[in-house]
Design a protein around this motif. Sequence first.
Motif, PDB file in Angstrom:
ATOM      1  N   ARG A 180      28.749 -31.584  -5.730  1.00 50.09           N
ATOM      2  CA  ARG A 180      27.576 -31.400  -6.592  1.00 50.09           C
ATOM      3  C   ARG A 180      26.797 -30.192  -6.088  1.00 50.09           C
ATOM      4  O   ARG A 180      26.196 -30.228  -5.011  1.00 50.09           O
ATOM      5  CB  ARG A 180      26.693 -32.647  -6.582  1.00 50.09           C
ATOM      6  CG  ARG A 180      27.338 -33.853  -7.255  1.00 50.09           C
ATOM      7  CD  ARG A 180      26.378 -35.030  -7.340  1.00 50.09           C
ATOM      8  NE  ARG A 180      26.979 -36.138  -8.071  1.00 50.09           N
ATOM      9  CZ  ARG A 180      27.739 -37.082  -7.513  1.00 50.09           C
ATOM     10  NH1 ARG A 180      27.975 -37.031  -6.207  1.00 50.09           N
ATOM     11  NH2 ARG A 180      28.246 -38.046  -8.239  1.00 50.09           N
ATOM     12  N   PRO A 181      26.807 -29.106  -6.855  1.00 52.93           N
ATOM     13  CA  PRO A 181      26.073 -27.903  -6.430  1.00 52.93           C
ATOM     14  C   PRO A 181      24.592 -28.192  -6.245  1.00 52.93           C
ATOM     15  O   PRO A 181      24.004 -29.002  -6.969  1.00 52.93           O
ATOM     16  CB  PRO A 181      26.302 -26.932  -7.599  1.00 52.93           C
ATOM     17  CG  PRO A 181      27.539 -27.430  -8.287  1.00 52.93           C
ATOM     18  CD  PRO A 181      27.517 -28.918  -8.128  1.00 52.93           C
ATOM     19  N   HIS A 182      23.999 -27.529  -5.267  1.00 54.22           N
ATOM     20  CA  HIS A 182      22.566 -27.628  -5.039  1.00 54.22           C
ATOM     21  C   HIS A 182      21.887 -26.445  -5.729  1.00 54.22           C
ATOM     22  O   HIS A 182      21.967 -25.316  -5.233  1.00 54.22           O
ATOM     23  CB  HIS A 182      22.250 -27.606  -3.541  1.00 54.22           C
ATOM     24  CG  HIS A 182      22.685 -28.841  -2.828  1.00 54.22           C
ATOM     25  ND1 HIS A 182      22.616 -28.984  -1.454  1.00 54.22           N
ATOM     26  CD2 HIS A 182      23.209 -30.007  -3.283  1.00 54.22           C
ATOM     27  CE1 HIS A 182      23.063 -30.181  -1.103  1.00 54.22           C
ATOM     28  NE2 HIS A 182      23.426 -30.808  -2.194  1.00 54.22           N
ATOM     29  N   PRO A 183      21.237 -26.656  -6.851  1.00 50.23           N
ATOM     30  CA  PRO A 183      20.614 -25.544  -7.583  1.00 50.23           C
ATOM     31  C   PRO A 183      19.607 -24.789  -6.710  1.00 50.23           C
ATOM     32  O   PRO A 183      18.804 -25.408  -6.002  1.00 50.23           O
ATOM     33  CB  PRO A 183      19.932 -26.233  -8.766  1.00 50.23           C
ATOM     34  CG  PRO A 183      20.667 -27.526  -8.928  1.00 50.23           C
ATOM     35  CD  PRO A 183      21.048 -27.943  -7.539  1.00 50.23           C
ATOM     36  N   TRP A 184      19.675 -23.463  -6.781  1.00 52.48           N
ATOM     37  CA  TRP A 184      18.788 -22.624  -5.975  1.00 52.48           C
ATOM     38  C   TRP A 184      17.633 -22.139  -6.843  1.00 52.48           C
ATOM     39  O   TRP A 184      17.823 -21.615  -7.928  1.00 52.48           O
ATOM     40  CB  TRP A 184      19.565 -21.439  -5.421  1.00 52.48           C
ATOM     41  CG  TRP A 184      18.723 -20.478  -4.631  1.00 52.48           C
ATOM     42  CD1 TRP A 184      18.233 -19.276  -5.048  1.00 52.48           C
ATOM     43  CD2 TRP A 184      18.279 -20.652  -3.289  1.00 52.48           C
ATOM     44  NE1 TRP A 184      17.504 -18.681  -4.042  1.00 52.48           N
ATOM     45  CE2 TRP A 184      17.507 -19.506  -2.946  1.00 52.48           C
ATOM     46  CE3 TRP A 184      18.441 -21.664  -2.339  1.00 52.48           C
ATOM     47  CZ2 TRP A 184      16.924 -19.357  -1.702  1.00 52.48           C
ATOM     48  CZ3 TRP A 184      17.854 -21.507  -1.099  1.00 52.48           C
ATOM     49  CH2 TRP A 184      17.113 -20.362  -0.784  1.00 52.48           C
ATOM     50  N   SER A 185      16.429 -22.290  -6.322  1.00 52.44           N
ATOM     51  CA  SER A 185      15.250 -21.896  -7.095  1.00 52.44           C
ATOM     52  C   SER A 185      14.510 -20.721  -6.461  1.00 52.44           C
ATOM     53  O   SER A 185      13.526 -20.229  -7.027  1.00 52.44           O
ATOM     54  CB  SER A 185      14.285 -23.083  -7.226  1.00 52.44           C
ATOM     55  OG  SER A 185      13.910 -23.574  -5.947  1.00 52.44           O
ATOM     56  N   GLY A 186      14.977 -20.279  -5.301  1.00 56.57           N
ATOM     57  CA  GLY A 186      14.301 -19.165  -4.633  1.00 56.57           C
ATOM     58  C   GLY A 186      14.785 -17.820  -5.133  1.00 56.57           C
ATOM     59  O   GLY A 186      15.597 -17.717  -6.057  1.00 56.57           O
ATOM     60  N   ASP A 187      14.302 -16.744  -4.487  1.00 56.47           N
ATOM     61  CA  ASP A 187      14.716 -15.407  -4.899  1.00 56.47           C
ATOM     62  C   ASP A 187      16.013 -15.005  -4.199  1.00 56.47           C
ATOM     63  O   ASP A 187      16.543 -15.737  -3.356  1.00 56.47           O
ATOM     64  CB  ASP A 187      13.611 -14.378  -4.650  1.00 56.47           C
ATOM     65  CG  ASP A 187      13.253 -14.240  -3.164  1.00 56.47           C
ATOM     66  OD1 ASP A 187      14.054 -14.646  -2.297  1.00 56.47           O
ATOM     67  OD2 ASP A 187      12.160 -13.730  -2.868  1.00 56.47           O
ATOM     68  N   TYR A 188      16.519 -13.825  -4.550  1.00 60.00           N
ATOM     69  CA  TYR A 188      17.813 -13.372  -4.047  1.00 60.00           C
ATOM     70  C   TYR A 188      17.766 -13.119  -2.544  1.00 60.00           C
ATOM     71  O   TYR A 188      18.703 -13.484  -1.819  1.00 60.00           O
ATOM     72  CB  TYR A 188      18.232 -12.099  -4.785  1.00 60.00           C
ATOM     73  CG  TYR A 188      19.584 -11.574  -4.354  1.00 60.00           C
ATOM     74  CD1 TYR A 188      20.755 -12.274  -4.626  1.00 60.00           C
ATOM     75  CD2 TYR A 188      19.685 -10.366  -3.672  1.00 60.00           C
ATOM     76  CE1 TYR A 188      21.995 -11.792  -4.229  1.00 60.00           C
ATOM     77  CE2 TYR A 188      20.915  -9.863  -3.262  1.00 60.00           C
ATOM     78  CZ  TYR A 188      22.070 -10.583  -3.549  1.00 60.00           C
ATOM     79  OH  TYR A 188      23.296 -10.099  -3.156  1.00 60.00           O
ATOM     80  N   SER A 189      16.705 -12.529  -2.054  1.00 62.08           N
ATOM     81  CA  SER A 189      16.603 -12.236  -0.624  1.00 62.08           C
ATOM     82  C   SER A 189      16.656 -13.511   0.214  1.00 62.08           C
ATOM     83  O   SER A 189      17.349 -13.578   1.239  1.00 62.08           O
ATOM     84  CB  SER A 189      15.299 -11.477  -0.352  1.00 62.08           C
ATOM     85  OG  SER A 189      15.134 -11.250   1.026  1.00 62.08           O
ATOM     86  N   ALA A 190      15.951 -14.534  -0.237  1.00 61.71           N
ATOM     87  CA  ALA A 190      15.968 -15.810   0.492  1.00 61.71           C
ATOM     88  C   ALA A 190      17.342 -16.461   0.418  1.00 61.71           C
ATOM     89  O   ALA A 190      17.786 -17.108   1.379  1.00 61.71           O
ATOM     90  CB  ALA A 190      14.903 -16.743  -0.084  1.00 61.71           C
ATOM     91  N   ALA A 191      18.014 -16.298  -0.712  1.00 64.89           N
ATOM     92  CA  ALA A 191      19.367 -16.851  -0.848  1.00 64.89           C
ATOM     93  C   ALA A 191      20.316 -16.194   0.140  1.00 64.89           C
ATOM     94  O   ALA A 191      21.151 -16.863   0.758  1.00 64.89           O
ATOM     95  CB  ALA A 191      19.867 -16.658  -2.280  1.00 64.89           C
ATOM     96  N   CYS A 192      20.210 -14.877   0.308  1.00 62.57           N
ATOM     97  CA  CYS A 192      21.059 -14.165   1.267  1.00 62.57           C
ATOM     98  C   CYS A 192      20.803 -14.662   2.687  1.00 62.57           C
ATOM     99  O   CYS A 192      21.736 -14.866   3.473  1.00 62.57           O
ATOM    100  CB  CYS A 192      20.806 -12.662   1.175  1.00 62.57           C
ATOM    101  SG  CYS A 192      21.419 -11.884  -0.333  1.00 62.57           S
ATOM    102  N   GLU A 193      19.542 -14.878   3.010  1.00 63.81           N
ATOM    103  CA  GLU A 193      19.200 -15.363   4.350  1.00 63.81           C
ATOM    104  C   GLU A 193      19.760 -16.763   4.588  1.00 63.81           C
ATOM    105  O   GLU A 193      20.344 -17.038   5.650  1.00 63.81           O
ATOM    106  CB  GLU A 193      17.683 -15.361   4.519  1.00 63.81           C
ATOM    107  CG  GLU A 193      17.224 -15.770   5.904  1.00 63.81           C
ATOM    108  CD  GLU A 193      15.716 -15.701   6.070  1.00 63.81           C
ATOM    109  OE1 GLU A 193      15.209 -16.199   7.112  1.00 63.81           O
ATOM    110  OE2 GLU A 193      15.049 -15.173   5.171  1.00 63.81           O
ATOM    111  N   SER A 194      19.618 -17.637   3.602  1.00 64.03           N
ATOM    112  CA  SER A 194      20.143 -18.998   3.742  1.00 64.03           C
ATOM    113  C   SER A 194      21.663 -18.999   3.823  1.00 64.03           C
ATOM    114  O   SER A 194      22.254 -19.750   4.614  1.00 64.03           O
ATOM    115  CB  SER A 194      19.677 -19.869   2.578  1.00 64.03           C
ATOM    116  OG  SER A 194      18.278 -20.049   2.611  1.00 64.03           O
ATOM    117  N   PHE A 195      22.288 -18.175   3.007  1.00 66.79           N
ATOM    118  CA  PHE A 195      23.751 -18.099   3.040  1.00 66.79           C
ATOM    119  C   PHE A 195      24.227 -17.633   4.407  1.00 66.79           C
ATOM    120  O   PHE A 195      25.178 -18.187   4.970  1.00 66.79           O
ATOM    121  CB  PHE A 195      24.257 -17.146   1.950  1.00 66.79           C
ATOM    122  CG  PHE A 195      25.753 -17.077   1.864  1.00 66.79           C
ATOM    123  CD1 PHE A 195      26.457 -17.942   1.041  1.00 66.79           C
ATOM    124  CD2 PHE A 195      26.466 -16.157   2.619  1.00 66.79           C
ATOM    125  CE1 PHE A 195      27.854 -17.888   0.974  1.00 66.79           C
ATOM    126  CE2 PHE A 195      27.842 -16.099   2.566  1.00 66.79           C
ATOM    127  CZ  PHE A 195      28.541 -16.962   1.739  1.00 66.79           C
TER     128      PHE A 195
END
Length: 572
Positions: free
Chosen positions: A171-186
Motif C-alpha cells: 500500500r503506497p504511502h501518499p506523499w503530501s510534501g514538496d519535492y525537496s523534502a521527498a528527495c531528502e526522505s528518499f
Amino acid sequence: MSYRGRRLWITYNGEIYNHVELRDELARLGHQFISRSDTEVILAAYAQWGEACLDRFNGMFAFVMVDCERRRVFAARDRFGVKPLYLWRSPAGFLAFASEIKQFGVLPGWRARINGQRAYDFLAWGLSEHTEETMFDSVKQVRGGQCMSFDMESLGPDRPLPVPRRWYALRPHPWSGDYSAACESFSELLEDAVRLRLRSDVPVGSCLSGGLDSSAIVCLAHRLLANEGARARQLTFTAYSDDARLDERPYASAVVAQTGATANYVKPEPGDLLETLHRLAWHMDEPYGSTSMYAQWRVFEAAGASGIKVMLDGQGADEALAGYPVFWGSLIAGLLREGRFVSVMREIGALNRSRASSGWLALAQALQLFLPESLRRRVREMRDGGTYAPDWLDHRRLGAKICDPFAAVAGSYRTSMTALSLAQVTTLNLPMLLHWEDRNSMAHSVEARVPYLDYRLVEFATGLPDAFKLGDAWTKRVLRDALNGLLPSAIRERRDKIGFETPEVAWMRDNSAAFRKVMARAVQASQGVIDAVHAERLITDVADGRTRQAFMPWRLIAFGTWAERFSVDCSP
C-alpha cells in the motif's frame, strides 16, 4: 533450529536485517538467546507475537515452522518474494515444502508433468511467476507477502490443501510534501536500507552494471563503510561486452574511480553459454526468457570465485520508481485523462529531443491504454505478428487456452502510473527477476541482497506523485536528485538504460550453426509443443538480419532445455 525446549522448530532461508534491534526488544521482554543468529530471533518473535511477528521483520525470508506442542505448522514468505517457497502434495497425500522445485524429485510419487497454461504464458508472452502456479503441474508457490498455517491433522489425501493467506499487501504511502523534502526522505530511507544490508560476518560485494540503481548502492555503501572506518575496499562485479552499444565499463569505471572500489569485469561468451545451458536449466528450475540472465550468472560466478558471500544488487528500483520505457506511456495517458494536453506535447517533445525514448511511441502506448481489450488484441497481433497463437506453438498439445495473461491485471495497471508500478512489483516483472537472481546467486553460494526492496522504501516510492519520478525526459528523478553530489555526474545525468544486456543477435548471427543445433534439440525435447520448421525460421530470421529481436528463439531454446533437463512430460 529449535527453541523453547524443542517445542518450536524452524527451517529457514534468508536474512532478517533488523534482527539486532528485534533481539534487544525481545530480551527486554524476557527472552533469552544462546546465539547471535537471526534464526533464533524469528523463533523468539513467533513465541512472543505469534503470526503477527511477520509485520516486524525487515528482510528476505522463506521459512516453515513446526509447533510440536500444538501440532501446528506455520509457513511464510517475505513481502516481495525475494526468497522462494514451493509446496507439492504427493499422490500419497503428504505435503512437502521446498526452496527449489527440483527437491521434490527425490520424493515418492513425484512425476514431472507440464502445466500447459503456464507454459503457454511463458512461450507466447514471456511471462512467468505471475500466479501461484508454476510450469510444473501440481507444484505451487507461496507468493510474496503470503503465509499459511494449519494443523497437522488437517492433512490427508482426501483433505483440501491448506490455503495461503496474504499477510502483506503493498500500500503506497501518499506523499503530501514538496519535492525537496521527498528527495531528502528518499535519501535517508535508501541509505538506511543499504546500512542494514551491509550487516554481515563475511565480505560484502556489489553488482555494478554502470546504471543509476547499482551505482547508487555502491556509492552509498562506500560512504557508510568509510564512516565506520572500514579499511577494506568494496569489490564490484560488472559484465561487459565488446559491442560498444552494450558495454557499460565506462560508466562502471566512473563509479570505481570515485569510490576506490576494486573492480572485477567478466565477459559473457556465446560458447560458454551453450556449454552451460543444462547447468543453467537445472539451477533455474523453470525456463527463463533472456540471455541477460546468463550475464548475471557470470557476475555471481565471479563473485563466488573471489570469496564474496554477500552481494548487494539494484533489483526493484525500476519497478518502484517507474524506470522502464513503458512508464512513459502510462504517464502520458494520465496527462490525457486530466486534459493536460500542453503537458503531453511538452513530454513528447522532451523525449524526442533527449533520444532516451520516442515521444511518439509513448503517445501510441498511451492511446492503446484507452482501447477495449478486443481492439488491443488486434493492435498487438498486427504489431507482433500473432502473439496470441504463434505458428511455432501447438497450444492444443499443451491443453492451453489462448489468452493474454496480462489481461488478468489489465484493469489495474491501465488506470495510472502508480497502478502499473504496483503491478510490476507484485506480478508482472519483479517476481521473474527475483527468481533468476536468487537461483543465480545461490548456485554460486552467494547471498544477494536488494536494498531497493526494503518495504519502507517501496511504500514511500510508490506513493510519490508521478512528476517526482518521471518528467522532462528524465526517469527516476527523485533518485537522481536525492543522491546529487554522491553519484558521478556521468551516472546521474545518464538517460540510456542497458543493464547486463547481452548481444543476443550478434551471438546468433555469428554462431548460427551452434544455435540451430541447440534449437533442434529443444524442439525434440518439447515433444511436439514447438514446430521444427517455424522454430528453424526464427533462428534464420535473426542470422540473416531480418529481425533484431532474438528473445523469441531464445525462449524456445530455454523451454526445450528445461523440458529435457527435468524429463518433463509435455503431453496434456
